[in-house]
Scaffold this active site. Structure first.
Site, PDB file in Angstrom:
ATOM      1  N   MET A   1       0.843  -1.202   0.000  1.00 39.71           N
ATOM      2  CA  MET A   1       0.000   0.000   0.000  1.00 39.71           C
ATOM      3  C   MET A   1       0.882   1.257   0.000  1.00 39.71           C
ATOM      4  O   MET A   1       0.414   2.357   0.305  1.00 39.71           O
ATOM      5  CB  MET A   1      -0.927   0.000   1.220  1.00 39.71           C
ATOM      6  CG  MET A   1      -1.911  -1.168   1.197  1.00 39.71           C
ATOM      7  SD  MET A   1      -3.397  -0.849   2.151  1.00 39.71           S
ATOM      8  CE  MET A   1      -2.726  -0.632   3.773  1.00 39.71           C
ATOM      9  N   GLY A   2       2.177   1.078  -0.311  1.00 37.22           N
ATOM     10  CA  GLY A   2       3.065   2.237  -0.404  1.00 37.22           C
ATOM     11  C   GLY A   2       3.570   2.683   0.950  1.00 37.22           C
ATOM     12  O   GLY A   2       3.517   1.932   1.928  1.00 37.22           O
TER      13      GLY A   2
ATOM     14  N   GLU B   1      12.010  -0.297   4.945  1.00 34.18           N
ATOM     15  CA  GLU B   1      12.937  -1.435   4.793  1.00 34.18           C
ATOM     16  C   GLU B   1      12.216  -2.792   4.827  1.00 34.18           C
ATOM     17  O   GLU B   1      12.717  -3.759   4.273  1.00 34.18           O
ATOM     18  CB  GLU B   1      14.018  -1.393   5.878  1.00 34.18           C
ATOM     19  CG  GLU B   1      15.150  -0.419   5.576  1.00 34.18           C
ATOM     20  CD  GLU B   1      15.957  -0.801   4.333  1.00 34.18           C
ATOM     21  OE1 GLU B   1      16.290  -1.986   4.174  1.00 34.18           O
ATOM     22  OE2 GLU B   1      16.251   0.098   3.519  1.00 34.18           O
ATOM     23  N   GLY B   2      11.066  -2.865   5.505  1.00 39.27           N
ATOM     24  CA  GLY B   2      10.288  -4.111   5.523  1.00 39.27           C
ATOM     25  C   GLY B   2       9.845  -4.469   4.107  1.00 39.27           C
ATOM     26  O   GLY B   2      10.061  -5.595   3.621  1.00 39.27           O
ATOM     27  N   HIS B   3       9.242  -3.480   3.416  1.00 35.99           N
ATOM     28  CA  HIS B   3       8.826  -3.710   2.028  1.00 35.99           C
ATOM     29  C   HIS B   3      10.047  -4.037   1.157  1.00 35.99           C
ATOM     30  O   HIS B   3      10.008  -4.925   0.308  1.00 35.99           O
ATOM     31  CB  HIS B   3       8.175  -2.453   1.445  1.00 35.99           C
ATOM     32  CG  HIS B   3       6.936  -2.000   2.151  1.00 35.99           C
ATOM     33  ND1 HIS B   3       6.880  -0.855   2.914  1.00 35.99           N
ATOM     34  CD2 HIS B   3       5.690  -2.538   2.211  1.00 35.99           C
ATOM     35  CE1 HIS B   3       5.668  -0.695   3.397  1.00 35.99           C
ATOM     36  NE2 HIS B   3       4.917  -1.703   2.996  1.00 35.99           N
TER      37      HIS B   3
ATOM     38  N   GLY C   1       5.006 -10.263   4.025  1.00 34.79           N
ATOM     39  CA  GLY C   1       5.757 -10.181   5.274  1.00 34.79           C
ATOM     40  C   GLY C   1       5.079 -10.976   6.376  1.00 34.79           C
ATOM     41  O   GLY C   1       3.849 -10.919   6.510  1.00 34.79           O
TER      42      GLY C   1
ATOM     43  N   LYS D   1       5.106 -10.179   9.261  1.00 34.07           N
ATOM     44  CA  LYS D   1       4.537  -9.168  10.166  1.00 34.07           C
ATOM     45  C   LYS D   1       3.001  -9.226  10.140  1.00 34.07           C
ATOM     46  O   LYS D   1       2.335  -9.068  11.144  1.00 34.07           O
ATOM     47  CB  LYS D   1       5.054  -7.800   9.727  1.00 34.07           C
ATOM     48  CG  LYS D   1       4.151  -6.648   9.985  1.00 34.07           C
ATOM     49  CD  LYS D   1       4.731  -5.716  10.990  1.00 34.07           C
ATOM     50  CE  LYS D   1       3.830  -4.572  11.377  1.00 34.07           C
ATOM     51  NZ  LYS D   1       2.706  -4.300  10.534  1.00 34.07           N
TER      52      LYS D   1
HETATM   53  P1  AMP Z   1       1.519  -2.980   3.415  1.00 36.12           P
HETATM   54  O1  AMP Z   1       2.056  -1.914   2.539  1.00 36.12           O
HETATM   55  O2  AMP Z   1       1.462  -2.597   4.861  1.00 36.12           O
HETATM   56  O3  AMP Z   1       0.239  -3.574   2.895  1.00 36.12           O
HETATM   57  O4  AMP Z   1       2.582  -4.154   3.365  1.00 36.12           O
HETATM   58  C1  AMP Z   1       2.973  -4.741   2.150  1.00 36.12           C
HETATM   59  C2  AMP Z   1       3.773  -5.966   2.437  1.00 36.12           C
HETATM   60  O5  AMP Z   1       4.925  -5.635   3.206  1.00 36.12           O
HETATM   61  C3  AMP Z   1       2.973  -6.988   3.278  1.00 36.12           C
HETATM   62  O6  AMP Z   1       3.229  -8.295   2.794  1.00 36.12           O
HETATM   63  C4  AMP Z   1       3.525  -6.789   4.654  1.00 36.12           C
HETATM   64  O7  AMP Z   1       3.419  -7.938   5.473  1.00 36.12           O
HETATM   65  C5  AMP Z   1       4.977  -6.470   4.341  1.00 36.12           C
HETATM   66  N1  AMP Z   1       5.585  -5.773   5.480  1.00 36.12           N
HETATM   67  C6  AMP Z   1       5.092  -4.716   6.156  1.00 36.12           C
HETATM   68  N2  AMP Z   1       5.887  -4.401   7.198  1.00 36.12           N
HETATM   69  C7  AMP Z   1       6.900  -5.303   7.194  1.00 36.12           C
HETATM   70  C8  AMP Z   1       8.044  -5.528   8.018  1.00 36.12           C
HETATM   71  N3  AMP Z   1       8.303  -4.764   9.061  1.00 36.12           N
HETATM   72  N4  AMP Z   1       8.869  -6.540   7.709  1.00 36.12           N
HETATM   73  C9  AMP Z   1       8.610  -7.349   6.640  1.00 36.12           C
HETATM   74  N5  AMP Z   1       7.556  -7.188   5.821  1.00 36.12           N
HETATM   75  C10 AMP Z   1       6.706  -6.187   6.089  1.00 36.12           C
END
Ligand code: AMP
Length: 291
Positions: free
Chosen positions: A31-32, A36-38, A148, A150
């Site tokens: 979702m943008g 670093e997780g992304h 992730g 997470k």
């Molecule tokens: P989001 O943008 O929050 O929808 O996340 C997109 C992807 O990034 C999802 O698969 C999340 O699980 C992953 N993600 C978000 N935060 C983290 C993190 N801290 N470490 C690893 N992956 C993450």
């Protein structure tokens, strides 16, 4: 060079050329507000595929009434800079009216799984997630998609959808990336004040305690949950949404902790709802009987 694609027609065309050239596609849905997780997902995708597609779409279908859909951080230009640095091939950034045109009324429903853990306080959330991920899989047709850990429940749900609907996409769930002190990176961490950010460490502390207890041989889930509750309630700005230890496939609460079970929690720090989890390693003692 990073190609920005915003229309369904154009992404279909691009994917068609990748397929014609027999190139494998790694896909990272987001979702943008990238961090670093992304980027850890993107890097893994780069390593394992010929082409990498990242989607950036703040999906209205997965936000409930009164949630932070309008407030959710939108940092598209910065995101593109980060993706360019990682040498990503395509960023797909569709508009909501094209993804959900008038009359749209089909969604992916998961009996049981979507009502557990986060689903209890976010009704309809996982239906929204499963629906957008299925639509994106249909458009991008990836070989491997990266998520992730997470968002543990999300990984379980997506794996279930892929298995149940025979989607033939390999789903990889990668470890949670954290700040030095342990706070899991999240686009929502930006909502936290400096004090709240310190308070938010109680989530990680509670999870570390679970692992310690498991290491010490404690198996009783109620006892462990009691400890977690104490740690979180010690922090004034924290309000527990749920804490649970669940089976990693059914997401049902367990009473006796086993290797591979997941301790998961959602906690409000002030107005910000944060989630985190840990996959438990439970030591198994082997006794070798010598004859
Ligand atoms: P989001 O943008 O929050 O929808 O996340 C997109 C992807 O990034 C999802 O698969 C999340 O699980 C992953 N993600 C978000 N935060 C983290 C993190 N801290 N470490 C690893 N992956 C993450």
């Amino acid at each position: 060079m990073l190609q920005v694609i915003t229309s369904i027609e154009d992404i279909k065309q691009r994917i068609k050329t990748f397929k014609e050239d027999q190139l494998s596609i790694g896909f990272v849905p987001t979702m943008g507000a990238l961090h670093e997780g992304h980027l850890s997902l993107v890097r893994q995708a780069k390593e394992e595929n010929d082409k990498v597609v990242v989607s950036i779409f703040v999906n209205p279908l997965q936000f409930g009434v009164g949630e932070d859909f309008t407030q959710y951080p939108r940092t598209f230009d910065d995101d593109c800079k980060l993706l360019s640095k990682e040498d990503v091939d395509v960023v797909f950034n569709p508009k909501a009216p094209e993804m959900y045109p008038d009359g749209f009324c089909t969604s992916v429903v998961l009996e049981h799984l979507e009502d557990r853990l986060c689903g209890k306080s976010r009704p309809g959330h996982f239906r929204g997630v499963a629906t957008i991920v299925l639509k994106l899989f249909n458009l991008i047709n990836p070989d491997i998609a990266y998520f992730g850990q997470k968002d543990f429940q999300q990984t379980v749900i997506i794996k279930r959808v892929v298995a149940d609907l025979n989607l033939g996409v390999n789903i990889k769930a990668l470890p949670t990336i954290r700040e030095k002190e342990g706070l899991a990176l999240s686009s929502r961490n930006g909502y936290l004040s400096e004090t709240e950010k310190k308070d938010a460490l109680c989530l990680y502390k509670a999870l570390i305690r679970v692992q310690e207890m498991a290491n010490a041989g404690v198996k009783n889930a109620r006892e462990i949950l009691g400890e977690m509750e104490k740690i979180i309630n010690n922090c004034k700005s924290a309000r527990i949404d749920y804490i649970s230890i669940v089976n990693p496939e059914t997401l049902e609460a367990v009473s006796e902790v086993q290797h591979g079970d997941v301790a998961a929690l959602a906690v409000r720090i002030g107005k910000t709802r944060l989630i985190d989890n840990i996959i438990l390693m439970v030591l198994i003692a082997f006794f070798i009987l010598l004859a």
